[in-house]
Design an enzyme around this catalytic site. Sequence first.
Site, PDB file in Angstrom:
ATOM      1  N   GLU A 162       0.670  -1.209   0.123  1.00  0.00           N
ATOM      2  CA  GLU A 162      -0.323   0.172   0.076  1.00  0.00           C
ATOM      3  C   GLU A 162       0.955   1.430   0.042  1.00  0.00           C
ATOM      4  O   GLU A 162       0.591   2.135  -0.705  1.00  0.00           O
ATOM      5  CB  GLU A 162      -0.725  -0.411   1.366  1.00  0.00           C
ATOM      6  N   GLU A 188      -1.330  -2.389 -10.120  1.00  0.00           N
ATOM      7  CA  GLU A 188      -1.093  -3.758  -8.952  1.00  0.00           C
ATOM      8  C   GLU A 188      -0.022  -4.993  -9.328  1.00  0.00           C
ATOM      9  O   GLU A 188       0.650  -5.025  -8.837  1.00  0.00           O
ATOM     10  CB  GLU A 188      -2.688  -4.021  -9.119  1.00  0.00           C
TER      11      GLU A 188
HETATM   12 ZN    ZN Z   1      -2.318  -2.720  -4.929  1.00  0.00          ZN
END
Ligand code: ZN
Length: 876
Positions: A303, A325
Amino acid sequence: MRHAKPSTIYLKDYRVPDYLVDNTHLHFELKPKATLVKSRLKIRRNPAAGEGLPPLFLDGVDLILLSIAIDGALLSPEHYEKMPQRILVAVDKPEFFLDIQTCINPEDNTTLEGLYLSNGMYCTQCEAEGFRRITFYPDRPDIMSKFTTTIVAPKEYPVLLSNGNEISRGPCEGDHHYVTWEDPFAKPAYLFALVAGNLQHLEDCFITASGRKVKLQLFTEEKNINKGDHALRSLKNAMRWDEAVYGREYDLDIFMIVAVDHFNMGAMENKGLNIFNSACVLASPETATDATFQRIESIVGHEYFHNWSGNRVTCRDWFQLSLKEGFTVFRDAEFSADMNSRAVKRIEDVSLLRTNQFAEDAGPMAHPVRPDSYMEISNFYTLTVYEKGAEVVRMIHTLLGPRGFRKGSDLYFERHDGCAVTCEDFVRAMEDANQVDLVQFRRWYSQAGTPQLTVTDYFDETLGTYVLTVRQSCPPTPGQREKSPFHIPLKLGLLDKNGNELVLDGQGTTQCILEVTEAEQSFEFTELSEKPLPSLLRDFSAPVKIDYPYSIDQLLFLMSNDSDIFNRWDASQRLAFLALSDLQQAYRTGGVLQLQPELIAAYRSVLLNRDLEPALVAELLQLPSEQSIAEASVHIDAEAIVAAREFALQTLAEALFSEFRAQYTALKVRKSFSLSAKDIAERKLKNTCLLYLCATETADALALAQEQFDTANNMTDKAAALSVLINHAGDKQVNAAIEQFYQCWKEDAQVVELWFGQQSRSSRRGNLSAVEKLIQHPAFDLKNPNRVRAVIGGFAKGNFSQFHRSDGSGFEFLAEQVITLDKLNPQIAAQQVIPITRWKRYTGDLARKMKIALKKIMDSGDLSGDLYEVVSKSLN
Ligand SMILES: [Zn+2]
């Protein structure tokens, strides 16, 4: 029956937004059932979108619209059109302020998207499309706006948080107060966050490479305040690592983490205010296992890394999800590898990919890393987008080398800072910084499915020439019958008969990367004096299946001689798969089940080898899971898989009982707890030995487990002992352990979840009835995703033998739960149904029974879009 089929959204239909939102001012008056949200948006026509003044689309779901005004003038209903999940506003000037007031109900919001209440605390989840549940807004990631947020709440909520820096606070009427936050960085609405509650916090600070001081705060309920140190330590390590490896510094004066019990995902990277599922941030040695500690480190890193790869440079549209991602998972994997054992981290990641992502590739929801279409974007937060996406980035890293990759990432951040971009932009930055051509490589983003490599070889003794021929193919996936060849980096080494690495060129190189780009391609190695043994796909250099006709002796040789640690482990897995395949065959044909003595001898020598790291020994001793055996099978015969694995485990346990016993005793020495890599590895190996010992179900072994259960000074050992007792001890002993554990930990949410999960994963015969009882347990709550994942997910995804019972009762149970769950939380319902959607790969009656369960869901009434997409695609 359902009324309207959700519509499909296509990447090819992407258009730039008609209007831009330069500033977003939000004002919240928090009330559990009627929160008032006032928004003021500074809007202007997007010059890139063409001429004229088209109507303005605003998304909105489950909102009560109170008023809407342009430049202060209230709009009457003829100036806007209400449509399902959006409104359309007539516009007559290129720049204006739009004021909207809406009312929302956080208390009854069980979807956990938008603003909701969790244990009396307000929090938000806006990715991917949750912001439209807060106010009407053009809710798409390519609209980047500067946010200012004022939160008004009763003083019983002393902590009021949002993104950016706090700029003012003070009292309001009555017993209320307010805080205003300003985020200086433009961001898409999905990165908005708000938290309000009675929370305590831990505080620390970090000095950046350029000498700026950043305040770090971790907020949680008071009872958990002793469980935040590990996350804060991990955060500081992550901040330092990103400066050292990527040259990326943090950019605000404050970085906050909040722990929340009810959360659909693991954690969320909202700008400056990360919100975490409690299970992914809170830990103490008494309550968390080593695996949890490592998971927290990796998620905190993940994060945090998004601040650059995701927030500063974000996605243009949700088809590009892997842009942030895939890249960020690659970054967090490297971070974890640098903090812990690199080889073990790689083994764990590849196991996950092979077992679960390959299954996705072979299932009805198979999609490329960059999907072409979706009905509900929340269904595409998949292992393909995350883990395979990370493998794609890793391949670029492998092809360019660390320095070339860093040049590429520097250019990417420099070029696109503050922008919403695409996977194409990422690849182009890598190309431009290194003057390489990745045109063919881009197929990894657009073609679904797991490529299959078949390798054969030939040695010419007279010339001393060794030729490797590589053929590649990729099975059809939904919507993609034919695939073009991929650009595959194939890392390899060659071993001589003594296990030495052969030199592959004049420079003494013993390892090379073959760039496989054609359907069939040969590679020649010259001046060799003997036929070498190839060590292929080292470090798992590409997410492919690879087939080479290794003999058992060759695999045993690689297992003890390969310099590539990953491939040593991989050889052990290949050996186990061969043995398990033979056992399945014998089981099906009514033959005698037998484990080859060579395999037993190989396990013995691993166990007795004092030169190997304990972490690696523990990995080498693991038999492939039933799920991974299933994934490697063309047709899944669940009964034969369970029987074969059970037999192999028992046989090894009995044949090596005294060796396991000796190793267990040696490692059992009591010492104070530490999270050092060495201690983690030793606990893992010790508990692997305990698992084998207890598989024999002898009183001697079970007494060891009971003793460990009673005296453990950390949760790793305690939980491991509980697990083997649940699986192997007699009813009385099991019930006593379960009850004792619960009484001890019932106030601790994370431990209760672990306790639920261990019971639902138990392979005891007839475990379904125990799971049905767990659903009735007072601590179970269908509205809490962690409890659902522990009990329902633990059973359907983590209990292969009992879930796949031949009477189909497991599937019926899952269907009933999913139908109920869908009314509360569609995202979680759609995630839980996955195991039965892969019915086509199962043999005989199981396939039929899974399909019946799916049809039952389909016919149960008005399904959410999330569940409808997954179930309808799997019934096609
Ligand atoms: Zn992520």
